[in-house]
Design a protein around this motif. Structure first.
Motif: not given
Length: 434
Positions: A177-180, A183-188, A190-195
């Protein structure tokens, strides 16, 4: 004889009374028309161009039109344009200052240019207060960007925030997936996990996006660091200070001008050293100047997944890029986000003999003329009210038919580095050589 004299005096008295009676009353006396007082000469304000944009041939005519519009509407001020070729502009201005012939207004001028004449600029605070100048159309962070100590030595005009140029084709190829874009949003993933979108997590993605000639990414045991054909990340066209500012603003000296390395910059230096020489997800100088990376124009080569650079890059240097790309927000470090800033503005020299009139000109350049000048110089307007229309025109001119998220760029302007990575520092040339 005495009788004759008395008669004569009486006749003279009568005649004088008759003469007085014939004179018009004082109120009836027509006053002589006053001579016209000569009109006051207009105050001459010199606008010096050359330290930044504005000295190339294509911009001269449009700048002259901006001056003409001002002079048509101001009888008490005559604005005089002085354009000097960039390669001699610095020496010419230094000579003028030494000779007591300094101009009144200088610009557009970037941070490095401004710092080349450190201490020569007028504090605008008294004039802002005196005129009740409206600052509400500027991001407060950008107004603060021009504070030096307790002095406001400039106001925002044209800004070039940094952000991520993201190669969507390479992300798609890697199944990532692409970077967010907020600002302040997580990186999600391919498994839907937020980082949390941090420099550390970005490095993890960059390793997956760094590939050798055999198709192995940088996490593989079979990865060949001597034959890399694609990199995950690069900070393009900057110096050491610009590189480490991703970890936060700073300086290589303390308040007493002793050389220091801030802790977060030391961490950044180690981080990027490992990126180039241990984990290999960022180009070193050899790869960076190779044909694989466009002989230095990394993102345009199509072989870097994420590049940190400024707005001006989108306008100047992507003419041959044929892939799909979009913007991404800069990652944070230790809870802080810093999107290094390039910015041009105008300055009033402290040597001006007419600060009030110079501020009238200054207000015009940053106000009524700001939209025209932004088109002339190609810089994103700092005025919030002008940014939407500017990006519409900018996108149509450079990326017609592409849906680019320019809001990321606008939002990035709220995270400038202060002190700026191009700010003055002692022994600058020696330090740069070192």
């Amino acid at each position: 004889m005495r009788k004759s004299i008395a008669i004569l005096l009486g006749i003279m008295l009568i005649l004088s009374m008759m003469l007085a009676a014939c004179q018009p009353a004082a109120d009836d006396v027509a006053e002589e028309p006053a001579a016209d007082e000569p009109a006051a000469e207009p105050v001459e304000i010199t606008w010096y161009v050359g330290l930044g944009a504005g000295s190339d041939e294509s911009t001269i005519g449009p700048q002259e039109e901006v001056v003409a519009k001002f002079n048509e509407t101001h009888d008490d001020i005559e604005l005089v344009l002085e354009i000097v070729s960039n390669y001699i502009a610095y020496d010419t201005l230094a000579t003028k200052i030494s000779a007591g012939d300094a101009p009144d207004v200088v610009g557009p001028i970037g941070i490095a240019g401004r710092e080349s004449f450190r201490g020569a600029w007028l504090d605008l605070n008294p004039l802002i207060e005196k005129t009740n100048y409206d600052l509400s159309d500027f991001d407060p962070a950008l107004v603060e960007f021009y504070e030096v100590g307790e002095e406001q030595i400039g106001l925002p005009f044209a800004i070039f925030p940094s952000f991520l140029f993201v190669n969507y084709d390479l992300f798609d190829e890697a199944g990532l997936p692409y970077p967010p874009q907020e600002y302040g949003a997580p990186y999600v993933d391919a498994d839907g996990v937020e980082h949390e979108w941090t420099v550390e997590y970005m490095a993890e993605l960059a390793m997956l996006l760094t590939v050798d000639a055999n198709g192995n990414d940088a996490t593989s045991e079979d990865f060949d660091s001597d034959n890399i054909v694609q990199f995950g990340y690069g900070t393009q066209w900057t110096d050491l200070r610009g590189l480490v500012t991703l970890f936060g603003a700073g300086a290589f000296f303390d308040a007493d001008y002793n050389a220091v390395i801030p802790a977060h910059w030391e961490a950044a230096i180690k981080f990027f050293y490992d990126a180039m020489w241990v984990d290999f997800w960022a180009p070193n100088d050899i790869y960076g100047n190779s044909d694989i990376l466009g002989a230095g124009n990394w993102f345009q080569s199509g072989n870097v997944a994420m590049v940190n650079c400024h707005t001006w890059y989108a306008g100047c240097c992507m003419g041959e890029y044929e892939g799909t790309w979009d913007t991404g927000v800069v990652p944070s470090y230790n809870g802080m986000t810093t999107a290094k800033m390039h910015a041009d503005t105008f300055e009033i020299m402290k040597y001006t003999e007419h600060p009030d009139e110079a501020f009238v000109v200054y207000s015009y350049l940053l106000g009524e003329a700001a939209n025209d000048l932004s088109q002339i110089y190609g810089g994103m307007p700092a005025r919030l009210s002008l940014q939407g229309a500017w990006f519409d025109a900018f996108g149509e001119k450079n990326f017609s038919g592409q849906d680019i998220n320019w809001q990321v760029v606008i939002d990035s302007s709220g995270y400038p580095d202060n002190p700026n990575h191009e700010s003055w520092m002692p022994s600058y040339l020696e330090a740069k050589d070192r």
